[in-house]
Design a protein around this motif. Structure first.
Motif, PDB file in Angstrom:
ATOM      1  N   VAL A 137     -53.452  30.402  -6.372  1.00  0.00           N
ATOM      2  CA  VAL A 137     -54.457  29.354  -6.560  1.00  0.00           C
ATOM      3  C   VAL A 137     -55.073  29.466  -7.950  1.00  0.00           C
ATOM      4  CG1 VAL A 137     -56.687  28.479  -5.778  1.00  0.00           C
ATOM      5  CG2 VAL A 137     -54.955  29.156  -4.096  1.00  0.00           C
ATOM      6  N   MET A 138     -55.390  30.679  -8.360  1.00  0.00           N
ATOM      7  CA  MET A 138     -55.964  30.867  -9.686  1.00  0.00           C
ATOM      8  C   MET A 138     -54.967  30.489 -10.775  1.00  0.00           C
ATOM      9  SD  MET A 138     -57.716  34.212 -11.397  1.00  0.00           S
ATOM     10  CE  MET A 138     -58.510  34.042 -13.015  1.00  0.00           C
ATOM     11  N   LEU A 139     -53.691  30.797 -10.548  1.00  0.00           N
ATOM     12  CA  LEU A 139     -52.647  30.495 -11.523  1.00  0.00           C
ATOM     13  C   LEU A 139     -52.615  29.008 -11.858  1.00  0.00           C
ATOM     14  CD1 LEU A 139     -50.103  31.690 -13.037  1.00  0.00           C
ATOM     15  CD2 LEU A 139     -48.784  30.962 -11.033  1.00  0.00           C
ATOM     16  N   PHE A 140     -52.761  28.164 -10.830  1.00  0.00           N
ATOM     17  CA  PHE A 140     -52.708  26.721 -11.015  1.00  0.00           C
ATOM     18  C   PHE A 140     -54.086  26.073 -11.001  1.00  0.00           C
ATOM     19  CE2 PHE A 140     -48.501  27.828  -9.458  1.00  0.00           C
ATOM     20  CZ  PHE A 140     -47.684  27.088 -10.310  1.00  0.00           C
ATOM     21  N   GLY A 141     -55.119  26.873 -10.846  1.00  0.00           N
ATOM     22  CA  GLY A 141     -56.466  26.344 -10.748  1.00  0.00           C
ATOM     23  C   GLY A 141     -57.156  26.248 -12.094  1.00  0.00           C
ATOM     24  N   PRO A 142     -58.440  25.923 -12.084  1.00  0.00           N
ATOM     25  CA  PRO A 142     -59.208  25.773 -13.330  1.00  0.00           C
ATOM     26  C   PRO A 142     -59.581  27.128 -13.927  1.00  0.00           C
ATOM     27  CG  PRO A 142     -60.616  25.347 -11.440  1.00  0.00           C
ATOM     28  CD  PRO A 142     -59.241  25.579 -10.895  1.00  0.00           C
ATOM     29  N   ARG A 143     -58.665  27.721 -14.651  1.00  0.00           N
ATOM     30  CA  ARG A 143     -58.917  29.054 -15.218  1.00  0.00           C
ATOM     31  C   ARG A 143     -60.009  29.050 -16.282  1.00  0.00           C
ATOM     32  NH1 ARG A 143     -53.165  31.385 -16.802  1.00  0.00           N
ATOM     33  NH2 ARG A 143     -52.113  29.574 -15.935  1.00  0.00           N
ATOM     34  N   TRP A 144     -60.357  27.869 -16.778  1.00  0.00           N
ATOM     35  CA  TRP A 144     -61.436  27.787 -17.750  1.00  0.00           C
ATOM     36  C   TRP A 144     -62.768  28.275 -17.169  1.00  0.00           C
ATOM     37  CZ3 TRP A 144     -65.171  24.703 -15.707  1.00  0.00           C
ATOM     38  CH2 TRP A 144     -64.780  23.708 -14.808  1.00  0.00           C
ATOM     39  N   MET A 145     -62.831  28.354 -15.838  1.00  0.00           N
ATOM     40  CA  MET A 145     -64.064  28.851 -15.212  1.00  0.00           C
ATOM     41  C   MET A 145     -64.339  30.302 -15.573  1.00  0.00           C
ATOM     42  SD  MET A 145     -63.901  26.995 -11.464  1.00  0.00           S
ATOM     43  CE  MET A 145     -65.507  27.618 -10.988  1.00  0.00           C
ATOM     44  N   ALA A 146     -63.316  31.018 -16.053  1.00  0.00           N
ATOM     45  CA  ALA A 146     -63.522  32.404 -16.489  1.00  0.00           C
ATOM     46  C   ALA A 146     -64.495  32.486 -17.659  1.00  0.00           C
ATOM     47  CB  ALA A 146     -62.184  33.033 -16.880  1.00  0.00           C
ATOM     48  N   LEU A 147     -64.683  31.387 -18.375  1.00  0.00           N
ATOM     49  CA  LEU A 147     -65.611  31.380 -19.511  1.00  0.00           C
ATOM     50  C   LEU A 147     -67.044  31.005 -19.125  1.00  0.00           C
ATOM     51  CD1 LEU A 147     -63.424  29.702 -22.287  1.00  0.00           C
ATOM     52  CD2 LEU A 147     -64.198  32.082 -22.219  1.00  0.00           C
ATOM     53  N   LEU A 148     -67.241  30.520 -17.911  1.00  0.00           N
ATOM     54  CA  LEU A 148     -68.573  30.028 -17.538  1.00  0.00           C
ATOM     55  C   LEU A 148     -69.672  31.091 -17.629  1.00  0.00           C
ATOM     56  CD1 LEU A 148     -67.848  27.573 -14.566  1.00  0.00           C
ATOM     57  CD2 LEU A 148     -68.370  27.051 -16.956  1.00  0.00           C
ATOM     58  N   THR A 190     -49.551  21.309 -20.621  1.00  0.00           N
ATOM     59  CA  THR A 190     -48.732  20.103 -20.495  1.00  0.00           C
ATOM     60  C   THR A 190     -49.037  19.314 -19.227  1.00  0.00           C
ATOM     61  OG1 THR A 190     -46.975  21.397 -19.439  1.00  0.00           O
ATOM     62  CG2 THR A 190     -46.823  21.083 -21.823  1.00  0.00           C
ATOM     63  N   ARG A 191     -49.703  19.924 -18.280  1.00  0.00           N
ATOM     64  CA  ARG A 191     -50.097  19.235 -17.035  1.00  0.00           C
ATOM     65  C   ARG A 191     -51.602  19.257 -16.986  1.00  0.00           C
ATOM     66  NH1 ARG A 191     -51.132  16.312 -13.203  1.00  0.00           N
ATOM     67  NH2 ARG A 191     -50.205  16.450 -11.123  1.00  0.00           N
ATOM     68  N   ILE A 192     -52.208  18.080 -17.093  1.00  0.00           N
ATOM     69  CA  ILE A 192     -53.658  18.002 -17.205  1.00  0.00           C
ATOM     70  C   ILE A 192     -54.195  17.037 -16.166  1.00  0.00           C
ATOM     71  CG2 ILE A 192     -55.583  17.373 -18.703  1.00  0.00           C
ATOM     72  CD1 ILE A 192     -53.890  18.162 -21.086  1.00  0.00           C
ATOM     73  N   THR A 193     -55.069  17.545 -15.304  1.00  0.00           N
ATOM     74  CA  THR A 193     -55.772  16.706 -14.350  1.00  0.00           C
ATOM     75  C   THR A 193     -57.276  16.871 -14.607  1.00  0.00           C
ATOM     76  OG1 THR A 193     -55.966  18.423 -12.646  1.00  0.00           O
ATOM     77  CG2 THR A 193     -53.937  17.123 -12.672  1.00  0.00           C
ATOM     78  N   ARG A 194     -58.057  16.334 -13.729  1.00  0.00           N
ATOM     79  CA  ARG A 194     -59.499  16.402 -13.931  1.00  0.00           C
ATOM     80  C   ARG A 194     -59.994  17.842 -14.016  1.00  0.00           C
ATOM     81  NH1 ARG A 194     -64.065  13.608  -9.959  1.00  0.00           N
ATOM     82  NH2 ARG A 194     -65.907  14.237 -11.183  1.00  0.00           N
ATOM     83  N   TRP A 195     -59.421  18.729 -13.171  1.00  0.00           N
ATOM     84  CA  TRP A 195     -59.898  20.106 -13.112  1.00  0.00           C
ATOM     85  C   TRP A 195     -58.886  21.122 -13.628  1.00  0.00           C
ATOM     86  CZ3 TRP A 195     -64.868  20.818 -12.289  1.00  0.00           C
ATOM     87  CH2 TRP A 195     -65.578  19.845 -11.589  1.00  0.00           C
ATOM     88  N   VAL A 196     -57.617  20.765 -13.565  1.00  0.00           N
ATOM     89  CA  VAL A 196     -56.573  21.752 -13.817  1.00  0.00           C
ATOM     90  C   VAL A 196     -55.940  21.547 -15.187  1.00  0.00           C
ATOM     91  CG1 VAL A 196     -54.344  22.642 -13.034  1.00  0.00           C
ATOM     92  CG2 VAL A 196     -56.096  22.000 -11.363  1.00  0.00           C
ATOM     93  N   ASP A 211     -50.273  11.908 -25.463  1.00  0.00           N
ATOM     94  CA  ASP A 211     -50.229  11.283 -24.135  1.00  0.00           C
ATOM     95  C   ASP A 211     -49.505   9.941 -24.239  1.00  0.00           C
ATOM     96  OD1 ASP A 211     -50.628  10.236 -21.640  1.00  0.00           O
ATOM     97  OD2 ASP A 211     -52.818  10.381 -21.676  1.00  0.00           O
ATOM     98  N   PHE A 212     -48.372   9.832 -23.522  1.00  0.00           N
ATOM     99  CA  PHE A 212     -47.599   8.592 -23.533  1.00  0.00           C
ATOM    100  C   PHE A 212     -47.676   7.857 -22.201  1.00  0.00           C
ATOM    101  CE2 PHE A 212     -45.044  10.945 -26.853  1.00  0.00           C
ATOM    102  CZ  PHE A 212     -45.456  10.152 -27.911  1.00  0.00           C
ATOM    103  N   GLY A 213     -48.598   8.261 -21.334  1.00  0.00           N
ATOM    104  CA  GLY A 213     -48.790   7.522 -20.099  1.00  0.00           C
ATOM    105  C   GLY A 213     -48.268   8.203 -18.853  1.00  0.00           C
ATOM    106  N   SER A 214     -47.793   9.446 -18.974  1.00  0.00           N
ATOM    107  CA  SER A 214     -47.380  10.217 -17.807  1.00  0.00           C
ATOM    108  C   SER A 214     -48.524  11.129 -17.391  1.00  0.00           C
ATOM    109  CB  SER A 214     -46.132  11.036 -18.156  1.00  0.00           C
ATOM    110  OG  SER A 214     -45.790  11.913 -17.100  1.00  0.00           O
ATOM    111  N   ASP A 215     -48.338  11.876 -16.295  1.00  0.00           N
ATOM    112  CA  ASP A 215     -49.319  12.891 -15.933  1.00  0.00           C
ATOM    113  C   ASP A 215     -48.959  14.235 -16.563  1.00  0.00           C
ATOM    114  OD1 ASP A 215     -47.071  13.248 -14.401  1.00  0.00           O
ATOM    115  OD2 ASP A 215     -48.134  13.618 -12.517  1.00  0.00           O
ATOM    116  N   HIS A 216     -47.919  14.245 -17.392  1.00  0.00           N
ATOM    117  CA  HIS A 216     -47.544  15.410 -18.191  1.00  0.00           C
ATOM    118  C   HIS A 216     -47.568  15.023 -19.660  1.00  0.00           C
ATOM    119  CE1 HIS A 216     -45.578  18.189 -15.086  1.00  0.00           C
ATOM    120  NE2 HIS A 216     -45.907  17.112 -14.390  1.00  0.00           N
ATOM    121  N   LEU A 217     -47.690  16.007 -20.515  1.00  0.00           N
ATOM    122  CA  LEU A 217     -47.530  15.824 -21.947  1.00  0.00           C
ATOM    123  C   LEU A 217     -46.198  16.455 -22.364  1.00  0.00           C
ATOM    124  CD1 LEU A 217     -51.121  16.772 -23.183  1.00  0.00           C
ATOM    125  CD2 LEU A 217     -50.222  14.488 -22.676  1.00  0.00           C
ATOM    126  N   PRO A 218     -45.529  15.894 -23.371  1.00  0.00           N
ATOM    127  CA  PRO A 218     -44.262  16.480 -23.795  1.00  0.00           C
ATOM    128  C   PRO A 218     -44.465  17.800 -24.534  1.00  0.00           C
ATOM    129  CG  PRO A 218     -44.845  14.611 -25.189  1.00  0.00           C
ATOM    130  CD  PRO A 218     -45.864  14.657 -24.102  1.00  0.00           C
TER     131      PRO A 218
END
Length: 335
Positions: free
Chosen positions: A38-49, A287-293, A316-323
């Motif tokens: 879960v942490m691997l794919f979760g919002p790891r930026w929370m480690a900076l909070l 390369t995979r960016i969502t609201r939290w992840v 960003d070319f309109g996918s849910d991934h970046l190249p």
């Protein structure tokens, strides 16, 4: 020291200790123990909070704790969040003419169809590998002028190449379906200035279902799903790596691995190859960016036949991934 200073010192060192324990746990237990997955794919930026609160406190009550917190921030941003300095790129590139390779999960490609030639031109790529290449996008790709481009479309994978495609082999999907997976792997033989190069394009199983169940509060099903998907993703990577190793000669592997580099599965099957962004990229490379992840799961990796000059994430070319875009060059053949 005053009580506020003592608390600042104690909390700063507690923060450092927590991060130093999290670092090896992430690298050794992700895709093995579901909370670390879960942490691997979760919002790891929370480690900076915690640093957001502790840095101002240290500046006011105990400035020497800023050194402690600087160490904590380095660990949080680097080994935990995946920040790369790209220091190898500072040593200079190879003298050979580089080849630009891009990998892009197009999410079906509905928003890319009309602008695809412009996108490829914008990337400046010699080779572009697509995953989730929808039917209309595949039609656009295969209609490219054959005098300039060599193209191939099969299933959900597509390839656009300035170099001739001398051969195509798809791995039998039964290898994955028997285990319940949906991965797809295709290997291409490219004629690069008279030398055969093997490029493997792949899209492997995702843990998304278990993560969504966890977000909805279904802990029991989420745990079961994450554990079973980790086993399946291990099987897919093992089979895909065997397929890659069946070919001889310079090798490139691209695609949506659904594996960050910190994953135990990634390290087990792909860690001996050169991850281009890990070597010369600067920043997080998400390369995979969502609201939290934020996750770097799309990779270009190469064997020792290649030098890596540059790696960066495209727009960003309109996918849910970046190249993911890289410049690589064939090492001079042994004489």
């Amino acid at each position: 020291p005053r009580p506020a200073a003592r608390r600042t010192i104690w909390l700063s060192w507690l923060y450092v200790a927590a991060l130093w324990l999290t670092w090896p746990a992430l690298w050794k237990l992700s895709d093995v123990w579901w909370p670390m997955t879960v942490m691997l794919f979760g919002p790891r930026w929370m480690a900076l909070l915690p640093a957001v609160a502790l840095v101002p406190a240290a500046a006011v009550y105990h400035r020497r704790s800023l050194i402690t917190l600087a160490l904590a921030i380095i660990v949080a941003a680097g080994p935990i969040m995946g920040f790369r300095t790209g220091w190898r790129g500072w040593l200079g590139g190879d003298s050979a003419e580089p080849i630009r390779v891009a990998t892009f999960n197009a999410k079906g490609g509905a928003r890319l169809n009309a602008s695809l030639p412009w996108i490829i031109d914008r990337l400046g790529a010699d080779i572009v590998a697509f995953q989730e290449c929808g039917g209309r996008l595949a039609e656009v790709i295969t209609s490219f002028p054959q005098t300039t481009w060599h193209t191939h479309s099969q299933g959900e994978l597509c390839l656009v190449s300035r170099f001739p495609i001398a051969g195509v082999a798809q791995m039998e999907r039964e290898h994955f379906r028997i285990a319940g997976g949906s991965g797809v792997v295709i290997r291409y033989e490219l004629d690069v200035d008279g030398r055969t190069v093997n490029l493997t394009n792949l899209h492997l199983e995702t843990p998304r279902a278990g993560l969504e169940q966890l977000r909805q509060g279904d802990m029991v099903e989420a745990q079961r799903n994450l554990d079973s998907k980790s086993v399946l993703r291990d099987i897919e990577s093992r089979q895909a790596r065997r397929w890659v190793d069946m070919a001889s000669g310079p090798s490139i592997v691209v695609g949506d691995f659904n594996l960050p580099v910190e994953s135990v599965i990634y390290e087990r099957y792909w860690g001996d190859l050169r991850n281009c962004f890990s070597r010369v990229g600067f920043g997080f490379g998400y390369t995979r960016i969502t609201r939290w992840v934020r996750a770097r799961i799309d990779h270009v990796i190469v064997d020792s036949e290649w030098t890596v000059d540059r790696a960066f994430v495209g727009p960003d070319f309109g996918s849910d991934h970046l190249p993911m875009v890289v410049d690589i060059a064939l090492a001079a053949p042994f004489r």
